[in-house]
Write a protein that holds these residues in place. Structure first.
Motif, PDB file in Angstrom:
ATOM      1  N   PRO A 145      44.873  35.101  52.490  1.00 54.92           N
ATOM      2  CA  PRO A 145      43.403  35.068  52.586  1.00 54.92           C
ATOM      3  C   PRO A 145      42.832  36.462  52.848  1.00 54.92           C
ATOM      4  O   PRO A 145      43.338  37.203  53.684  1.00 54.92           O
ATOM      5  N   ILE A 146      41.758  36.796  52.111  1.00 53.03           N
ATOM      6  CA  ILE A 146      41.097  38.084  52.284  1.00 53.03           C
ATOM      7  C   ILE A 146      39.667  37.861  52.763  1.00 53.03           C
ATOM      8  O   ILE A 146      38.900  37.136  52.131  1.00 53.03           O
ATOM      9  N   LEU A 147      39.311  38.512  53.877  1.00 54.76           N
ATOM     10  CA  LEU A 147      37.926  38.544  54.330  1.00 54.76           C
ATOM     11  C   LEU A 147      37.270  39.743  53.659  1.00 54.76           C
ATOM     12  O   LEU A 147      37.751  40.873  53.788  1.00 54.76           O
ATOM     13  N   ARG A 148      36.187  39.495  52.904  1.00 56.07           N
ATOM     14  CA  ARG A 148      35.523  40.559  52.154  1.00 56.07           C
ATOM     15  C   ARG A 148      34.086  40.154  51.853  1.00 56.07           C
ATOM     16  O   ARG A 148      33.749  38.970  51.927  1.00 56.07           O
ATOM     17  N   LEU A 149      33.260  41.144  51.524  1.00 60.60           N
ATOM     18  CA  LEU A 149      31.909  40.851  51.078  1.00 60.60           C
ATOM     19  C   LEU A 149      31.974  40.229  49.689  1.00 60.60           C
ATOM     20  O   LEU A 149      32.645  40.738  48.793  1.00 60.60           O
ATOM     21  N   LYS A 150      31.265  39.138  49.534  1.00 58.92           N
ATOM     22  CA  LYS A 150      31.333  38.375  48.291  1.00 58.92           C
ATOM     23  C   LYS A 150      30.505  39.025  47.193  1.00 58.92           C
ATOM     24  O   LYS A 150      29.350  39.369  47.380  1.00 58.92           O
ATOM     25  N   GLY A 151      31.144  39.196  46.023  1.00 57.44           N
ATOM     26  CA  GLY A 151      30.441  39.591  44.813  1.00 57.44           C
ATOM     27  C   GLY A 151      30.808  38.572  43.763  1.00 57.44           C
ATOM     28  O   GLY A 151      30.658  37.370  43.979  1.00 57.44           O
ATOM     29  N   GLU A 152      31.324  39.043  42.634  1.00 58.28           N
ATOM     30  CA  GLU A 152      31.865  38.119  41.643  1.00 58.28           C
ATOM     31  C   GLU A 152      33.124  37.471  42.223  1.00 58.28           C
ATOM     32  O   GLU A 152      33.926  38.130  42.872  1.00 58.28           O
ATOM     33  N   LYS A 153      33.279  36.162  41.977  1.00 55.41           N
ATOM     34  CA  LYS A 153      34.463  35.463  42.479  1.00 55.41           C
ATOM     35  C   LYS A 153      35.718  36.061  41.854  1.00 55.41           C
ATOM     36  O   LYS A 153      35.800  36.230  40.643  1.00 55.41           O
ATOM     37  N   LEU A 154      36.697  36.413  42.702  1.00 53.03           N
ATOM     38  CA  LEU A 154      37.948  36.980  42.217  1.00 53.03           C
ATOM     39  C   LEU A 154      38.919  35.873  41.839  1.00 53.03           C
ATOM     40  O   LEU A 154      39.062  34.879  42.551  1.00 53.03           O
ATOM     41  N   SER A 155      39.600  36.048  40.734  1.00 51.54           N
ATOM     42  CA  SER A 155      40.668  35.129  40.358  1.00 51.54           C
ATOM     43  C   SER A 155      41.902  35.426  41.208  1.00 51.54           C
ATOM     44  O   SER A 155      41.978  36.448  41.887  1.00 51.54           O
ATOM     45  N   LYS A 156      42.867  34.525  41.144  1.00 50.58           N
ATOM     46  CA  LYS A 156      44.130  34.762  41.857  1.00 50.58           C
ATOM     47  C   LYS A 156      44.781  36.057  41.364  1.00 50.58           C
ATOM     48  O   LYS A 156      45.318  36.848  42.149  1.00 50.58           O
ATOM     49  N   LYS A 157      44.711  36.288  40.064  1.00 48.26           N
ATOM     50  CA  LYS A 157      45.259  37.515  39.489  1.00 48.26           C
ATOM     51  C   LYS A 157      44.584  38.746  40.089  1.00 48.26           C
ATOM     52  O   LYS A 157      45.245  39.718  40.465  1.00 48.26           O
ATOM     53  N   GLU A 158      43.248  38.716  40.217  1.00 43.61           N
ATOM     54  CA  GLU A 158      42.508  39.860  40.749  1.00 43.61           C
ATOM     55  C   GLU A 158      42.796  40.063  42.231  1.00 43.61           C
ATOM     56  O   GLU A 158      42.854  41.198  42.712  1.00 43.61           O
ATOM     57  N   ARG A 159      42.977  38.959  42.971  1.00 41.70           N
ATOM     58  CA  ARG A 159      43.286  39.089  44.400  1.00 41.70           C
ATOM     59  C   ARG A 159      44.700  39.615  44.615  1.00 41.70           C
ATOM     60  O   ARG A 159      44.979  40.266  45.609  1.00 41.70           O
ATOM     61  N   TYR A 160      45.600  39.319  43.677  1.00 37.19           N
ATOM     62  CA  TYR A 160      46.966  39.821  43.785  1.00 37.19           C
ATOM     63  C   TYR A 160      47.020  41.310  43.464  1.00 37.19           C
ATOM     64  O   TYR A 160      47.824  42.051  44.024  1.00 37.19           O
ATOM     65  N   PHE A 178      41.966  48.254  42.319  1.00 39.12           N
ATOM     66  CA  PHE A 178      41.637  47.691  41.010  1.00 39.12           C
ATOM     67  C   PHE A 178      40.567  46.595  41.088  1.00 39.12           C
ATOM     68  O   PHE A 178      40.347  45.889  40.101  1.00 39.12           O
ATOM     69  N   ARG A 179      39.934  46.422  42.235  1.00 38.65           N
ATOM     70  CA  ARG A 179      38.885  45.405  42.342  1.00 38.65           C
ATOM     71  C   ARG A 179      37.672  45.998  43.056  1.00 38.65           C
ATOM     72  O   ARG A 179      37.805  46.956  43.826  1.00 38.65           O
ATOM     73  N   PRO A 180      36.495  45.420  42.840  1.00 38.31           N
ATOM     74  CA  PRO A 180      35.299  45.945  43.514  1.00 38.31           C
ATOM     75  C   PRO A 180      35.306  45.600  45.004  1.00 38.31           C
ATOM     76  O   PRO A 180      35.655  44.483  45.392  1.00 38.31           O
ATOM     77  N   ILE A 181      34.970  46.576  45.828  1.00 37.01           N
ATOM     78  CA  ILE A 181      34.801  46.363  47.266  1.00 37.01           C
ATOM     79  C   ILE A 181      33.413  46.884  47.614  1.00 37.01           C
ATOM     80  O   ILE A 181      33.090  48.037  47.349  1.00 37.01           O
ATOM     81  N   TYR A 182      32.591  46.028  48.199  1.00 39.00           N
ATOM     82  CA  TYR A 182      31.168  46.306  48.346  1.00 39.00           C
ATOM     83  C   TYR A 182      30.834  46.918  49.707  1.00 39.00           C
ATOM     84  O   TYR A 182      31.507  46.654  50.708  1.00 39.00           O
ATOM     85  N   SER A 183      29.763  47.710  49.730  1.00 35.35           N
ATOM     86  CA  SER A 183      29.311  48.366  50.957  1.00 35.35           C
ATOM     87  C   SER A 183      28.577  47.374  51.854  1.00 35.35           C
ATOM     88  O   SER A 183      27.761  46.581  51.400  1.00 35.35           O
ATOM     89  N   SER A 184      28.882  47.458  53.135  1.00 37.28           N
ATOM     90  CA  SER A 184      28.245  46.615  54.150  1.00 37.28           C
ATOM     91  C   SER A 184      27.196  47.416  54.900  1.00 37.28           C
ATOM     92  O   SER A 184      27.230  48.653  54.934  1.00 37.28           O
ATOM     93  N   SER A 185      26.267  46.703  55.523  1.00 41.04           N
ATOM     94  CA  SER A 185      25.301  47.367  56.405  1.00 41.04           C
ATOM     95  C   SER A 185      25.878  47.579  57.798  1.00 41.04           C
ATOM     96  O   SER A 185      25.285  48.264  58.630  1.00 41.04           O
ATOM     97  N   ILE A 186      27.059  47.001  58.058  1.00 41.44           N
ATOM     98  CA  ILE A 186      27.681  47.076  59.378  1.00 41.44           C
ATOM     99  C   ILE A 186      28.492  48.369  59.477  1.00 41.44           C
ATOM    100  O   ILE A 186      29.286  48.689  58.588  1.00 41.44           O
TER     101      ILE A 186
END
Length: 351
Positions: A283-298, A303-311
């Motif tokens: 399980p990955i805790l992350r800011l939600k953007g486009e839903k990642l497939s199992k392939k993308e999470r692996y 190689f995947r988008p990681i979004y900026s937080s205000s925190i």
């Protein structure tokens, strides 16, 4: 040991009690696996399925005489375990190399004290590249369990021969892949790393998202990995080592749903924090953007988008660390519990 035949996982029922099941579990086969629910033969306990197989060969288990071998998926640890069953003498000659490769492939950890760790990494990256080039990358088949059971079979047939042709080569003769070069480069990109021993959390800081083999390389004493990147980009992931049976003492997994709630209360980016259920493989805790497939999470974070937080980074770390410290107070480190026990613990914690 008699000659072996690799068969599709769903064919076990044709040969009940005649099949070695490597890195998976089936009640009609003989398991050599670190999966939960798979009984490990006495004196064969190990963290990876590959090393369980190697110990079974060392102990000359009579079950190794079974003619058929199978797995329900293809990955590095599963493949190396199957290859060892087919090549027991050569496997023992390469015991340390295969064990290191399995830990890199399955856990993304690297034992830098092992003198041939670069060869192990180079071979893992070569296997990854060949798999993607000749077949499909991990979880790249349609997300249907039966499809992977069938689609992985040609991978095993191919690599049982192909790997035998490279494992004995000196490191300079092993093809150098782009992934191998990327991992070596990303070791240099890490700005800081530390382990929070009391909650078994590994924290890594870098300017840009890293390859998993660099990110997790020194996380052996941890169950959770937190990544802190520039521009307030974060991820927090439960390691696969807490999904399987290992010899490690760790805390039971707990839900990150309430942690997401806490973060969402103060998040002002317009995006929402989310995490997969604690029974997910990682399980990955992350800011939600486009839903990642199992392939993308692996695939690696780079190689995947990681979004900026205000925190702010300090506040994100503090909230997450406090969350696990608070809930782990009522839990103890120990061996891997079954999922029924883990669910009961979570029900008790999050009434």
């Amino acid at each position: 040991m008699q000659n072996k035949t690799f068969i599709p996982f769903y064919d076990i029922k044709k040969y009940p009690n005649e099949v070695l099941v490597v890195d998976a579990h089936h009640p009609q086969g003989f398991d050599l696996s670190h999966w939960r629910g798979a009984p490990v033969p006495k004196n064969c306990e190990a963290d990876t399925s590959t090393e369980i197989v190697l110990k079974a060969i060392q102990n000359n288990l009579h079950e190794l005489d079974k003619k058929y071998v199978t797995n329900n998926h293809y990955d590095i640890d599963g493949f190396l375990g199957v290859w060892a069953v087919f090549n027991p003498k050569k496997a023992l000659d390469h015991y340390d190399l295969l064990t290191e490769m399995a830990q890199i492939g399955d856990f993304r950890e690297i034992n830098f004290e092992y003198t041939s760790w670069k060869k192990a990494l180079k071979l893992v990256c070569w296997l990854n590249e060949e798999e993607a080039k000749l077949f499909y990358p991990p979880f790249g088949a349609p997300e249907i369990a039966e499809k992977e059971m069938e689609a992985c079979v040609p991978k095993y047939i191919h690599f049982l021969d192909a790997f035998s042709n490279v494992v004995d080569l000196p490191i300079e003769k092993i093809p150098e892949t782009e992934e191998y070069k990327l991992v070596l480069n990303h070791f240099e990109k890490i700005d800081g790393q530390k382990t929070m021993d009391d909650i078994r959390m590994f924290i890594v800081e870098a300017q840009e998202p890293l390859h998993y083999y660099a990110l997790y390389s020194k996380s052996q004493a941890s169950d959770l990995v937190m990544s802190i990147y520039s521009d307030n980009r974060y991820e927090l992931e439960y390691k696969y080592t807490t999904w399987i049976n290992t010899t490690r003492q760790h805390f039971p997994r707990i839900s990150m749903e309430k942690l997401c709630d806490q973060l969402n209360e103060i998040e002002e980016s317009g995006k929402e924090w989310q995490a997969e259920h604690f029974t997910d493989t990682a399980p990955i805790l992350r800011l939600k953007g486009e839903k990642l497939s199992k392939k993308e999470r692996y695939q690696s974070p780079c190689f995947r988008p990681i979004y900026s937080s205000s925190i702010a980074p300090e506040e994100f770390q503090s909230i997450c660390i406090d969350y696990f410290r608070e809930h782990y107070k009522m839990l103890s480190k120990g061996k891997t519990l079954d999922w029924k026990e883990v669910r009961k613990l979570n029900e008790k914690i999050f009434i």
